[in-house]
Design a protein around this motif. Sequence first.
Motif, PDB file in Angstrom:
ATOM      1  N   LEU A 190      -2.314   3.210  -2.356  1.00  0.00           N
ATOM      2  CA  LEU A 190      -0.967   3.784  -2.913  1.00  0.00           C
ATOM      3  C   LEU A 190      -0.370   4.382  -1.790  1.00  0.00           C
ATOM      4  O   LEU A 190      -0.877   5.289  -0.986  1.00  0.00           O
ATOM      5  N   MET A 191       0.880   4.315  -1.918  1.00  0.00           N
ATOM      6  CA  MET A 191       1.767   5.249  -0.687  1.00  0.00           C
ATOM      7  C   MET A 191       3.044   5.615  -1.178  1.00  0.00           C
ATOM      8  O   MET A 191       3.534   4.688  -2.133  1.00  0.00           O
ATOM      9  N   HIS A 192       3.641   6.797  -1.444  1.00  0.00           N
ATOM     10  CA  HIS A 192       4.853   7.159  -1.925  1.00  0.00           C
ATOM     11  C   HIS A 192       6.119   6.226  -1.331  1.00  0.00           C
ATOM     12  O   HIS A 192       6.355   5.999  -0.223  1.00  0.00           O
ATOM     13  N   HIS A 193       6.933   6.102  -2.328  1.00  0.00           N
ATOM     14  CA  HIS A 193       8.416   5.179  -2.008  1.00  0.00           C
ATOM     15  C   HIS A 193       9.236   5.736  -0.980  1.00  0.00           C
ATOM     16  O   HIS A 193       9.834   5.010  -0.152  1.00  0.00           O
ATOM     17  N   VAL A 194       9.007   7.142  -0.608  1.00  0.00           N
ATOM     18  CA  VAL A 194       9.699   8.008   0.369  1.00  0.00           C
ATOM     19  C   VAL A 194       9.172   7.433   1.806  1.00  0.00           C
ATOM     20  O   VAL A 194       9.921   7.583   2.463  1.00  0.00           O
ATOM     21  N   VAL A 195       7.894   7.085   1.745  1.00  0.00           N
ATOM     22  CA  VAL A 195       7.415   6.578   3.065  1.00  0.00           C
ATOM     23  C   VAL A 195       7.901   5.237   3.521  1.00  0.00           C
ATOM     24  O   VAL A 195       8.229   4.932   4.601  1.00  0.00           O
ATOM     25  N   ALA A 196       7.632   4.149   2.343  1.00  0.00           N
ATOM     26  CA  ALA A 196       8.027   2.707   2.779  1.00  0.00           C
ATOM     27  C   ALA A 196       8.403   2.294   1.546  1.00  0.00           C
ATOM     28  O   ALA A 196       7.868   2.457   0.301  1.00  0.00           O
ATOM     29  N   ASP A 197       8.965   0.896   1.572  1.00  0.00           N
ATOM     30  CA  ASP A 197       9.002  -0.077   0.605  1.00  0.00           C
ATOM     31  C   ASP A 197       8.018  -1.126   0.531  1.00  0.00           C
ATOM     32  O   ASP A 197       6.754  -0.825   1.007  1.00  0.00           O
ATOM     33  N   GLY A 198       8.259  -2.000  -0.187  1.00  0.00           N
ATOM     34  CA  GLY A 198       7.300  -2.735  -0.520  1.00  0.00           C
ATOM     35  C   GLY A 198       6.513  -3.575   0.641  1.00  0.00           C
ATOM     36  O   GLY A 198       5.327  -3.615   0.838  1.00  0.00           O
ATOM     37  N   LEU A 199       7.313  -3.945   1.308  1.00  0.00           N
ATOM     38  CA  LEU A 199       6.862  -4.736   2.710  1.00  0.00           C
ATOM     39  C   LEU A 199       6.643  -3.726   3.794  1.00  0.00           C
ATOM     40  O   LEU A 199       5.471  -4.080   4.499  1.00  0.00           O
ATOM     41  N   GLY A 200       7.122  -2.398   3.597  1.00  0.00           N
ATOM     42  CA  GLY A 200       6.468  -1.434   4.576  1.00  0.00           C
ATOM     43  C   GLY A 200       5.099  -1.234   4.258  1.00  0.00           C
ATOM     44  O   GLY A 200       4.166  -0.847   4.942  1.00  0.00           O
ATOM     45  N   VAL A 201       4.584  -0.965   2.928  1.00  0.00           N
ATOM     46  CA  VAL A 201       3.508  -0.723   2.356  1.00  0.00           C
ATOM     47  C   VAL A 201       2.461  -1.854   2.941  1.00  0.00           C
ATOM     48  O   VAL A 201       1.354  -1.655   3.151  1.00  0.00           O
ATOM     49  N   VAL A 202       2.753  -3.060   2.702  1.00  0.00           N
ATOM     50  CA  VAL A 202       2.089  -4.135   3.211  1.00  0.00           C
ATOM     51  C   VAL A 202       1.828  -3.867   4.564  1.00  0.00           C
ATOM     52  O   VAL A 202       0.580  -4.250   5.301  1.00  0.00           O
ATOM     53  N   ALA A 203       2.721  -3.734   5.527  1.00  0.00           N
ATOM     54  CA  ALA A 203       2.744  -3.562   6.905  1.00  0.00           C
ATOM     55  C   ALA A 203       1.483  -2.330   7.079  1.00  0.00           C
ATOM     56  O   ALA A 203       0.961  -2.352   7.960  1.00  0.00           O
ATOM     57  N   HIS A 204       1.732  -1.411   6.435  1.00  0.00           N
ATOM     58  CA  HIS A 204       0.771   0.013   6.595  1.00  0.00           C
ATOM     59  C   HIS A 204      -0.592  -0.718   6.212  1.00  0.00           C
ATOM     60  O   HIS A 204      -1.507  -0.433   6.899  1.00  0.00           O
ATOM     61  N   ALA A 205      -0.883  -1.476   5.209  1.00  0.00           N
ATOM     62  CA  ALA A 205      -2.023  -1.781   4.899  1.00  0.00           C
ATOM     63  C   ALA A 205      -2.646  -2.917   6.054  1.00  0.00           C
ATOM     64  O   ALA A 205      -3.883  -2.681   6.133  1.00  0.00           O
ATOM     65  N   LEU A 206      -1.728  -3.663   6.503  1.00  0.00           N
ATOM     66  CA  LEU A 206      -2.357  -4.660   7.546  1.00  0.00           C
ATOM     67  C   LEU A 206      -2.800  -3.575   8.835  1.00  0.00           C
ATOM     68  O   LEU A 206      -3.715  -4.396   9.522  1.00  0.00           O
ATOM     69  N   ARG A 207      -2.285  -2.627   8.961  1.00  0.00           N
ATOM     70  CA  ARG A 207      -2.838  -1.835  10.220  1.00  0.00           C
ATOM     71  C   ARG A 207      -4.034  -1.176   9.938  1.00  0.00           C
ATOM     72  O   ARG A 207      -4.655  -0.886  11.069  1.00  0.00           O
ATOM     73  N   LEU A 208      -4.682  -1.333   8.727  1.00  0.00           N
ATOM     74  CA  LEU A 208      -5.918  -1.060   8.239  1.00  0.00           C
ATOM     75  C   LEU A 208      -6.919  -2.294   8.451  1.00  0.00           C
ATOM     76  O   LEU A 208      -7.994  -2.237   8.347  1.00  0.00           O
ATOM     77  N   MET A 209      -6.196  -3.411   8.665  1.00  0.00           N
ATOM     78  CA  MET A 209      -7.208  -4.723   8.542  1.00  0.00           C
ATOM     79  C   MET A 209      -7.715  -5.129  10.049  1.00  0.00           C
ATOM     80  O   MET A 209      -7.247  -4.543  10.920  1.00  0.00           O
TER      81      MET A 209
END
Length: 683
Positions: A375-394
């Motif tokens: 989970l990540m607040h919408h102020v940080v990123a939109d949907g694709l931005g959240v996907v990009a953040h998750a990919l940085r953990l992969m």
Amino acid sequence: MSRAASSAGGTASRLSLRRELLIGLAVFAVYAVVDSVPVAGRSAAAEAHSRALDAFETGLGVGFVRPLNAWLTEHPVLCTLANYEYATTYLVSAFIMLVWLYRRRPDRYPVARTSFALINLVAVACFALYPVTPPRLLPGLGFVDTVRLGQTWGSWGTPVIDSANQLAAMPSLHVAWALWVSVELARISAGRAVQAIGVLHVAVTVLVTLATANHYLLDSAGAAVLVLGCVHVAERFAGAPRDRRVGPSDAFFLAVESPRSPQHVGGLIILAAPEGALTRERLVAVVGDRLGALPRFRQRLAPRGRWRRPVWAEHPVLDWDWHVAARDLPAPGGAAALDHLVAGLQGEPLPRDRPLWRLVLVRGYDPERTAVVFLMHHVVADGLGVVAHALRLMEPELPPAPDEGAAGPGAVRRTAGTAAGLLQLAAEGRQGTRLPSGASGERSFGALGLPLGAVRDVARGHGARVTDVLLCAVAGGLSRVSAACGADAGAAARADAAPGRLRVSVPLMMRTPATPPEGNHTAAVMIDVPVGPMAERDRLAAIARRSGRLRGGTRVAAAWFVMRRAPLVLPPPLHAAFARAVYGGRTFQAIVSNLPGLDLDVRLAGAPMLAVHPILPTAPGAPLAVGALSWSGRLNFGVSVEPALLDDAAKLCGAMHEVIGELGRDGGGRGARRAGGDHGRQG
């Protein structure tokens, strides 16, 4: 290159010498205009004010001007040096400071320039409202005009610059400029020797202004108040680096958030890892190793008052027990228990006293599968931005996407398209009804997974697009569930025509490959979809006819323009009111987002990822949000619904599956069999 250096370089690239020169000319023009305006009795008022200051200082016992002035006139060489010092050093030091900051400290320059401009503008206002004659020009009080006595070429008050304002003693701009230089040297943490020279310059300037009888001591005190006040205002309102300020479109989601409508996005990640193979400690280690590439994971929101947007502030000590948590599902586990847990996490607002993200390892879901909620607040990123953040953990770590540099429409076409879109948005009526929405943050969550190829076959078979099929599945599924529950879906969402209409907000991505993952880069377009009893092929045909607005470009350009530009002309309180007025049940009833995914084989902490289901927040008064994300040949859905509308999102998932299956059968071919025969969430 360090982040600080990179930030400085980015700021430098945004500075414009032409713009800075124009700002300087504008300030000088204000000074010239104000000084040139004739005011009856100004000279008499200035002399009266000067005599009052002289009497006040004498009464306080700080009348240093006469003795210093008398001493200086007895030393001709010092008198000449003092006149030149008074005429030149404040100008030279301020000019050098501005140029040096512009070239070497572009991160500090905008604040310094703003404070310097404010100092001069406020001083001009003081000169206009409270003119004061310099002591050396007052007859009968015993002051000696050292400037005219020494005939110092080019000095203040000589014929060379005799047009200078002679009634501008309070506050002393000579002292103000010298003190401003000293303050800026302290702000940039200059060396001790350099700062000592700056302090010495201020002391010498104060002494010279008194000894030459150009100013009273109170003029220097007024200069000190002026400088400190203007520097404080400039730093308070413009001091945050651009990369730390919350962006306009990001602040939008802070404004619309409430305890009943938390605004965090995320994903339900399903991993091919047996129960117990992935531990919380392993997840903590993975995130810790990647923190350098995840700036928002290390930052929290720092409020700056009601009239300014917050900034991102470093938060070096993370509460790992909260940010990376573990939850146990009640026996026997399974999909229903997992969905219930996700719904509970959706309803918990992320506290703003820490970085706005969270990972939850779920234990007890399936003996052969592991679930992780991100989970990540919408102020940080939109949907694709959240996907990009998750990919940085992969794993493996993905290289940056190349910027194709595709040329967009020219400025004229872009402006015309935006203007046309604004007219189209203005012509659209408000949606006519409101769906029932709860008074709490409770949610119900459901997940659905289908082969992407099957859904594409369905779309092709009906001459539609995948997004059209998704909208049809939501509208038809809601109609079926409402009918099964004994409610008339057409009446529930009826607007002006039959069958009823459901107004849906469809977010569209405005990202390019070079867009950073942080921030919101989406614009929403509204579309009315038919609900109520009808054949699904007819529903899909009606949606396909209307969905051209999603691809036309003008409405999305206008929506993107409003998202980015409205906060620039509206102060934060008004922008927040605007956001709450346009986002939610007054404008639309549901959110449906089709996120483009990737065809990648990635792992989280060594465990292969099977699927990720989007987690979208509902909007205030709009109790339904459906997200779809394509990944490795799957189209994975995440459905969030408030209990006031539907008590179990799994029912809507099942009904959506039925709708797509019916469309597949009506369209014939392979899509019918594939879409109708696979309802799994883990691949």
